[in-house]
Design a protein around this motif. Structure first.
Motif, PDB file in Angstrom:
ATOM      1  N   CYS A   1      10.353  72.749  59.689  1.00  0.00           N
ATOM      2  CA  CYS A   1      10.116  73.698  60.783  1.00  0.00           C
ATOM      3  C   CYS A   1      11.026  74.911  60.593  1.00  0.00           C
ATOM      4  CB  CYS A   1      10.405  73.036  62.128  1.00  0.00           C
ATOM      5  SG  CYS A   1      10.359  74.196  63.504  1.00  0.00           S
TER       6      CYS A   1
ATOM      7  N   ASN B   1      11.784  77.007  62.798  1.00  0.00           N
ATOM      8  CA  ASN B   1      12.575  77.271  64.008  1.00  0.00           C
ATOM      9  C   ASN B   1      13.781  76.350  64.125  1.00  0.00           C
ATOM     10  OD1 ASN B   1      13.002  78.592  66.587  1.00  0.00           O
ATOM     11  ND2 ASN B   1      12.340  76.661  67.501  1.00  0.00           N
ATOM     12  N   CYS B   2      13.538  75.004  63.948  1.00  0.00           N
ATOM     13  CA  CYS B   2      14.634  74.067  64.214  1.00  0.00           C
ATOM     14  C   CYS B   2      14.974  73.205  62.997  1.00  0.00           C
ATOM     15  CB  CYS B   2      14.317  73.196  65.425  1.00  0.00           C
ATOM     16  SG  CYS B   2      13.017  72.001  65.116  1.00  0.00           S
TER      17      CYS B   2
ATOM     18  N   CYS C   1       5.510  71.420  65.198  1.00  0.00           N
ATOM     19  CA  CYS C   1       6.768  70.705  65.047  1.00  0.00           C
ATOM     20  C   CYS C   1       6.927  69.719  66.201  1.00  0.00           C
ATOM     21  CB  CYS C   1       7.926  71.703  65.028  1.00  0.00           C
ATOM     22  SG  CYS C   1       9.537  70.932  65.216  1.00  0.00           S
TER      23      CYS C   1
ATOM     24  N   CYS D   1      10.323  70.951  68.403  1.00  0.00           N
ATOM     25  CA  CYS D   1      10.377  72.153  69.229  1.00  0.00           C
ATOM     26  C   CYS D   1       9.001  72.722  69.546  1.00  0.00           C
ATOM     27  CB  CYS D   1      11.262  73.223  68.591  1.00  0.00           C
ATOM     28  SG  CYS D   1      10.494  74.042  67.182  1.00  0.00           S
TER      29      CYS D   1
HETATM   30 ZN   LIG Z   1      10.913  72.815  65.309  1.00  0.00          ZN
END
Ligand SMILES: [Zn+2]
Length: 242
Positions: free
Chosen positions: A3, A5-6, A15, A18
Motif C-alpha cells: 500500500c 499510503n500505509c 488496502c 487503510c
Molecule cells: Zn494502506
C-alpha cells in the motif's frame, strides 16, 4: 503489493488496513480532475440520498445505520459539519446585515435607544465561539430525545439522528438568511425547524402522533438548553460591560 499510503502488504483492490485503492497512479492533473469529479458526484448522491431518507424513511435509515450499513448513508458528523460550514460561511458574509434588521432599537421610557453597537460587539464576541456552540445543538437534542424515552434509540443512536436533523436545520437556517435580509420573517425558521423534528421523529416512534409530539418536545428541550447557555453567556457579557 505494498500500500502506497500505509505500506501494508496485501492482495486485492483496496488496502485492508487503510482502505486506499491499490491502483494509485502518479499524480497528474487529469487524474486529479477525474477524482475530483467522481468525489463530487459520489458526495452529491450520498448527501441527497441521506437527506431524502431522513424525511421519507428515517426509521429505516436508523435501523440500517445501526445494523452496520454505514457506507450507504452520509456520516452523520460529516453531514452536520457540511451544513454547518455552509451556514458559517454565509453567516460570516451576511451576519452583520442580518443583525441590523433585528430589533436593536429599544424603547426605554419613551426614548428610543439604539443598541446596534452593543449588539454587534456581542456578536463579534459570540462569533469567536460560534463554531463550538453549534455542536451543543445536536448534543442537547440527543439529550432531549433520550429524556423522552424514545424506546427505539440508545444514546448513540439519538446522537446520530440528532446530528442528521440539526444538519437539516442548519441547511434551512442557511436558506432563510436570504429572505430575512429583506423581510421580517419572524418565527418562520422556528416553525420550519419544529416541522422537521415532527416529520423525522414521527416515524421513529410506534405511533406517528406520539413520535411527532415527542420530536417537537425534544426539539424544545434542545432549544431551551442551547438558548439557556447563550442567554447566560449574553448576561455575563452585558453585566461585565455594565
Ligand atoms: Zn494502506
Amino acid at each position: 503489493m505494498e500500500c502506497k499510503n500505509c505500506h501494508t502488504v496485501f492482495e486485492g483492490n483496496f488496502c485492508p488496513n487503510c482502505g486506499q485503492r491499490s491502483t494509485i497512479d502518479a499524480l497528474t492533473l487529469n487524474g486529479l480532475f477525474e477524482s475530483f469529479v467522481s468525489q463530487l458526484f459520489y458526495f452529491e448522491r450520498h448527501f441527497v440520498f441521506t437527506f431524502k431518507s431522513l424525511f421519507k424513511q428515517p426509521q429505516i435509515l436508523l435501523e440500517e445505520f445501526s445494523h452496520g450499513q454505514r457506507k450507504k448513508y452520509a456520516n452523520p458528523f460529516q453531514f452536520f459539519l457540511f451544513f454547518l460550514t455552509i451556514y458559517l460561511v454565509l453567516y460570516a458574509v451576511l451576519g452583520d446585515d442580518l443583525l441590523k434588521n433585528l430589533g436593536v432599537k429599544m424603547q426605554v421610557d419613551g426614548k428610543t435607544i439604539d443598541r446596534s453597537t452593543q449588539v454587534l460587539s456581542i456578536k463579534e464576541n459570540l462569533d469567536k465561539y460560534m463554531n463550538y456552540l453549534y455542536f451543543l445543538r445536536p448534543i442537547s437534542l440527543a439529550v432531549g430525545l433520550k429524556m423522552l424515552h424514545f424506546k427505539r434509540m440508545n444514546f448513540a443512536q439519538a446522537l446520530v439522528m440528532a446530528f442528521y436533523v440539526e444538519g437539516i436545520n442548519l441547511f434551512i437556517g442557511s436558506i432563510m438568511m436570504f429572505p430575512s435580509l429583506h423581510f421580517e420573517i419572524g418565527a418562520t425558521q422556528a416553525i420550519l425547524g419544529t416541522l422537521v423534528y415532527a416529520i423525522v421523529f414521527s416515524r421513529i416512534s410506534d405511533s406517528l402522533w406520539v413520535g411527532a409530539i415527542k420530536g417537537v418536545v425534544s426539539g424544545m428541550i434542545s432549544i431551551a438548553i442551547f438558548g439557556g447557555l447563550i442567554a447566560g453567556y449574553f448576561a455575563i457579557f452585558i453585566i461585565n460591560k455594565g
